[in-house]
Design a protein around this motif. Structure first.
Motif, short mmCIF file in Angstrom:
data_model
loop_
_atom_site.label_atom_id
_atom_site.label_comp_id
_atom_site.label_asym_id
_atom_site.label_seq_id
_atom_site.Cartn_x
_atom_site.Cartn_y
_atom_site.Cartn_z
N CYS A 168 19.06 20.54 -28.23
CA CYS A 168 18.16 20.06 -27.18
C CYS A 168 17.05 19.17 -27.72
O CYS A 168 16.18 18.74 -26.97
CB CYS A 168 17.57 21.22 -26.40
SG CYS A 168 16.42 22.26 -27.34
N HIS A 190 21.04 20.69 -22.23
CA HIS A 190 21.52 19.35 -22.56
C HIS A 190 22.50 18.87 -21.50
O HIS A 190 23.44 19.55 -21.16
CB HIS A 190 22.19 19.39 -23.93
CG HIS A 190 22.74 18.08 -24.38
ND1 HIS A 190 21.93 17.05 -24.77
CD2 HIS A 190 24.01 17.63 -24.48
CE1 HIS A 190 22.68 16.01 -25.10
NE2 HIS A 190 23.94 16.35 -24.94
N ALA A 201 21.82 17.00 -15.23
CA ALA A 201 21.09 15.95 -14.51
C ALA A 201 20.09 16.56 -13.53
O ALA A 201 20.33 17.59 -12.92
CB ALA A 201 22.07 15.06 -13.77
N CYS A 202 18.95 15.91 -13.40
CA CYS A 202 17.91 16.30 -12.44
C CYS A 202 18.50 16.22 -11.03
O CYS A 202 19.21 15.27 -10.70
CB CYS A 202 16.72 15.37 -12.58
SG CYS A 202 15.43 15.63 -11.35
N GLY A 228 19.62 12.13 -12.46
CA GLY A 228 19.73 11.72 -13.85
C GLY A 228 19.14 10.36 -14.17
O GLY A 228 19.09 9.96 -15.33
N CYS A 282 11.49 15.86 -13.02
CA CYS A 282 11.92 15.83 -14.43
C CYS A 282 10.96 15.05 -15.32
O CYS A 282 11.15 15.00 -16.53
CB CYS A 282 13.32 15.26 -14.55
SG CYS A 282 13.45 13.50 -14.15
N ARG A 342 16.62 14.77 -16.81
CA ARG A 342 17.27 16.07 -16.99
C ARG A 342 16.50 17.15 -16.25
O ARG A 342 15.29 17.08 -16.12
CB ARG A 342 17.36 16.42 -18.47
CG ARG A 342 18.27 15.48 -19.22
CD ARG A 342 18.55 15.94 -20.60
NE ARG A 342 17.31 15.97 -21.37
CZ ARG A 342 17.24 16.45 -22.60
NH1 ARG A 342 18.30 16.93 -23.18
NH2 ARG A 342 16.10 16.44 -23.24
#
Length: 79
Positions: A16, A23, A26-27, A32, A52, A57
């Motif tokens: 990370c 990792h 996506a937000c 993303g 985010c 992320r």
């Protein structure tokens, strides 16, 4: 780095990159992208996503490798 157990050292989590966040997740708000393209600022630039922080992320999910701490233990050959 500091010693934790014999032959173990604590290092920044490589998975990370010491963020503690999962990792590749996506937000959910910006999907993303890291920014919102529907609400530009006065100069026409995209506004960073508030959820985010512009990373793209989802910060709500912890990294599985370090359990969200950003640090991981590993074996060391140094004495």
């Amino acid at each position: 780095m500091h010693k934790t157990l014999p032959n173990m050292v604590t290092v920044g989590c490589a998975w990370c990159k010491k963020t503690g966040r999962a990792h590749g997740v996506a937000c959910t708000v910006c999907l993303g992208a890291g920014h919102l393209i529907v609400v530009p600022d006065e100069e026409g630039h995209p506004v960073p996503c508030a959820l985010c922080g512009g990373s793209g992320r989802n910060s709500n999910q912890k990294c599985e490798a370090c359990q969200g701490s950003g640090w991981a233990a590993r074996f060391s050959s140094a004495v």
